[in-house]
Design an enzyme around this catalytic site. Structure first.
Site, PDB file in Angstrom:
ATOM      1  N   ASP A 352     -10.262 -18.435 -29.983  1.00 21.17           N
ATOM      2  CA  ASP A 352     -11.507 -18.543 -30.742  1.00 21.17           C
ATOM      3  C   ASP A 352     -12.593 -19.316 -30.005  1.00 21.17           C
ATOM      4  O   ASP A 352     -13.724 -19.401 -30.488  1.00 21.17           O
ATOM      5  CB  ASP A 352     -11.245 -19.224 -32.090  1.00 21.17           C
ATOM      6  N   ARG A 426     -18.895 -17.477 -35.226  1.00 15.94           N
ATOM      7  CA  ARG A 426     -18.752 -18.177 -33.946  1.00 15.94           C
ATOM      8  C   ARG A 426     -19.840 -17.775 -32.946  1.00 15.94           C
ATOM      9  O   ARG A 426     -20.234 -18.589 -32.111  1.00 15.94           O
ATOM     10  CB  ARG A 426     -17.348 -17.958 -33.378  1.00 15.94           C
TER      11      ARG A 426
END
EC number: 2.5.1.19
Length: 469
Positions: A352, A426
């Protein structure tokens, strides 16, 4: 208080409370553009939200346990709240007892009740896939659904092993896409399963289904993925072991049909969320930022390892642990970074964080090569292409070569571009971090989806000195 109110997808959600004077982010259908510009050094001490992976698992295992589970430091972002709602819909009692403090009264292994409506996970792939595993071991059926982004993401890798254990997909889209109806197994079967890729979600779904199966369920990984499920299962009383398999892999063995017992869980600060202020502090000249209680599980700290290889000043202190998870205080100071090569076997420990690592690489001197990023293509967006696009529109030379990302760092970023987030939280946060040190401001087309994982991101960054307008 019980989980109440209207959520992003027309389901129930608790009202979120902020400790800041700034308005906390909640997702809406209206785009929320924002511009980030350099504003000098970032300074101060903050605690980022609780770890999302731990928060999901604490709620699910609390619901599968007998007795009461108390959770402190829970991430109160939309993804985790959707998991809380699903546990409530499946028969567990889930209450918010204070700021980031929650209580779960479980129903026991295989004790889920038939839900009266579809389980809506919004944007949360983790919550959806883990709950599929938990439901697969119960003799009930449940409809799984989510937002447009989650509906586009493949679920077949999760469903294949669950069907081997006796669950059935009654209906669903192509490739097992949502919405789908999952019929749990009346008599679930233990299996030995080798994961096709290093995926904590696949592993966790199999283990959660294996709780209800007699005998032993085994998961074999050729590359070790994050081990939060194993650590937390042990914390709740399961008989589970993990041994080395090959050079980089693990063999996880779970004895089925345990009686899990309610437990206390302290959720450490999320290293994936800490990644954003960490990189911002490294690239904004003169910065000195302290982050408290950040999880330092070695299967989650690939980013910090990589940044240190690039020359980053990241110091750990006040090391402690809870429920098998280590945590520490991090002090991060602005640093001159250099390009490095990131090996593919590191990907599971930082999957991530590649987006914000690409931002750091843009400010480094020299070339950074990130290898083996195929998993980024099946996230909330095609994160590999979206990351390259984010850099290009801000004047960074970048290339996607197969599943590798190659960033040509020049020590500074021109900026001045507008970043399309593709409904990905993100990407939005990474672009805002870039603007903290770029020559010209960086504009983000929509920050609404930040609420899925880090609802307090904007006020927290402003408290450190970032300029978002």
């Amino acid at each position: 208080m019980p989980v109440t109110g209207r959520g992003p997808c027309g389901t129930c959600a608790p009202a979120l409370r902020s400790t800041s004077k700034d308005t906390i982010l909640t997702h809406s259908d209206q785009p929320r553009p924002l511009q980030s510009r350099a504003n000098g050094p970032l300074t101060g001490k903050v605690r980022v939200p609780g770890d999302k992976s731990i928060s999901h698992r604490a709620l699910i295992l609390g619901a599968l346990a007998v007795g009461e589970t108390r959770i402190s430091g829970l991430l109160e972002g939309e993804d985790v709240l959707n998991t809380a709602k699903s546990m409530q819909a499946l028969g567990a009692s889930v209450e918010r007892t204070g700021d980031f403090a929650w209580k779960v009264q479980g129903v026991g292994v295989a004790g889920f009740a038939q839900p009266k409506a579809a389980l809506d996970f919004g944007n949360s792939g983790t919550g959806c896939r883990l709950v599929m595993g938990a439901v697969a071991g119960c003799p009930i059926s449940a409809v799984f659904d989510g937002d447009a982004s989650l509906r586009s993401r493949p679920m077949r890798r999760i469903l294949d092993p669950l069907e081997k254990m006796g669950a059935r997909v009654v209906s669903g889209g192509e490739g097992g896409r949502l919405p789908l109806t999952l019929q749990g197994a009346r008599d679930p079967l233990p299996i030995t399963y080798k994961t096709p890729v290093a995926s904590a979600q696949i592993k966790s779904a199999v283990l959660l289904a294996g709780l209800a199966a007699p005998g032993t369920t085994t998961v074999i990984e050729s590359e070790a993925s994050r081990d939060h499920t194993e650590l937390m299962l042990k914390h709740f009383g399961a008989d589970i072991t993990s041994t080395k398999e090959g050079q980089h892999g693990r063999r996880i063995t779970l004895v089925g049909q345990p009686e899990l017992h309610g437990a206390n869980v302290v959720v450490p600060a999320d290293p994936s969320s800490a990644a954003f202020p960490v990189v911002a502090a490294l690239i904004a000249e003169g910065s000195d930022v302290v982050l408290s209680d950040v999880m330092t599980n070695p299967l989650r700290t690939g980013l910090f390892t990589t940044l240190r290889e690039m020359g980053a000043s990241i110091e750990e202190s006040e090391v402690r642990g809870d429920a098998g998870e280590p945590m520490a205080q991090l002090r991060v100071r602005a640093s001159k970074l250099r390009g490095v090569e990131v090996p593919p076997e590191r990907a599971p420990s930082m999957i991530d964080e590649y987006l914000v690592l690409a931002v750091a690489a843009s400010f480094a001197e020299g070339t950074t090569i990130m290898r083996g990023l195929q998993e980024l293509r099946v996230k909330e967006s095609d994160r590999l292409e979206a990351t390259a696009e984010m850099l290009r529109v801000n004047g960074v030379k970048v290339e996607v070569s197969g599943d590798d990302l190659v960033v040509q760092g020049r020590g500074h970023v021109p900026g001045g571009g507008t970043v399309a987030t593709h409904m990905d939280h993100r990407i939005a946060m990474s672009a805002l971090v870039m603007g903290c040190a770029s020559d010209q401001p960086v504009t983000v087309d929509d920050t609404a989806f930040i609420a899925t994982s880090f609802p307090d991101f904007i006020p927290m960054m402003r408290s450190l000195g970032a300029e978002f307008s």
